[in-house]
Write a protein that holds these residues in place. Structure first.
Motif, short mmCIF file in Angstrom:
data_model
loop_
_atom_site.label_atom_id
_atom_site.label_comp_id
_atom_site.label_asym_id
_atom_site.label_seq_id
_atom_site.Cartn_x
_atom_site.Cartn_y
_atom_site.Cartn_z
N THR A 69 7.52 21.98 -20.52
CA THR A 69 7.60 22.15 -21.97
C THR A 69 6.19 22.17 -22.55
O THR A 69 5.43 21.21 -22.35
CB THR A 69 8.40 21.04 -22.63
N ILE A 70 5.87 23.23 -23.27
CA ILE A 70 4.58 23.31 -23.93
C ILE A 70 4.76 22.92 -25.39
O ILE A 70 5.78 23.23 -26.01
CB ILE A 70 3.98 24.73 -23.80
N SER A 71 3.80 22.21 -25.94
CA SER A 71 3.87 21.81 -27.34
C SER A 71 2.49 21.85 -27.97
O SER A 71 1.47 21.74 -27.26
CB SER A 71 4.49 20.42 -27.47
N ARG A 72 2.49 21.97 -29.26
CA ARG A 72 1.23 22.11 -30.00
C ARG A 72 1.20 21.04 -31.08
O ARG A 72 2.02 21.03 -31.98
CB ARG A 72 1.15 23.51 -30.61
N THR A 73 0.25 20.15 -30.99
CA THR A 73 0.13 19.08 -31.99
C THR A 73 -0.54 19.62 -33.24
O THR A 73 -0.14 19.31 -34.36
CB THR A 73 -0.70 17.92 -31.42
N ASN A 74 -1.57 20.40 -33.05
CA ASN A 74 -2.28 21.04 -34.16
C ASN A 74 -3.01 22.24 -33.59
O ASN A 74 -2.81 22.60 -32.42
CB ASN A 74 -3.25 20.06 -34.83
#
Length: 122
Positions: A69-74
């Motif tokens: 799972t890829i995620s982007r905090t900012n």
């Protein structure tokens, strides 16, 4: 000066999990895509996952779908949660930044980190 720094690699047994993180500096709005790529010894670099700066649009390589799972905090921070790791996932993992549209294509990406090693034992 643009720079990308990966962290979180390590050694796990098959079936285990790791979380990789990448913090970028100096990135402008022109580089809205961030992605993860990997390269095992003697093999070509391959795309793992990519995500836009809004965290809305993402893509995964078929080999990792349902496990990573890829995620982007900012705009400057991207993570990769890796579950159910397999020995074939072992590689050097690289973070990269590039312009839209986000694609699973290394040629799309202008900036690269130094990589973090992932080892998976059977």
């Amino acid at each position: 000066q643009v720079h990308l720094v990966e962290s979180g690699g390590g050694s796990v047994q098959a079936g285990g999990s790791l979380r990789l993180s990448c913090v970028g500096g100096g990135l402008t709005y022109l580089y809205q895509c961030m992605g993860w790529f990997r390269q095992a010894p003697g093999q070509e670099r391959e795309a793992v996952a990519t995500i836009d700066d809004g965290g809305i649009f993402w893509q995964y390589a078929d080999s990792v779908k349902g496990r990573f799972t890829i995620s982007r905090t900012n705009r400057n921070t991207v993570s990769l949660e890796m579950n159910s790791l397999k020995p074939e996932d072992a590689a050097m993992y690289y973070c990269a930044a590039g312009p839209v549209p986000c694609r699973l294509d290394a040629r799309q990406y202008a900036y690269w980190g130094q990589g973090t090693q992932v080892t998976v034992s059977s």
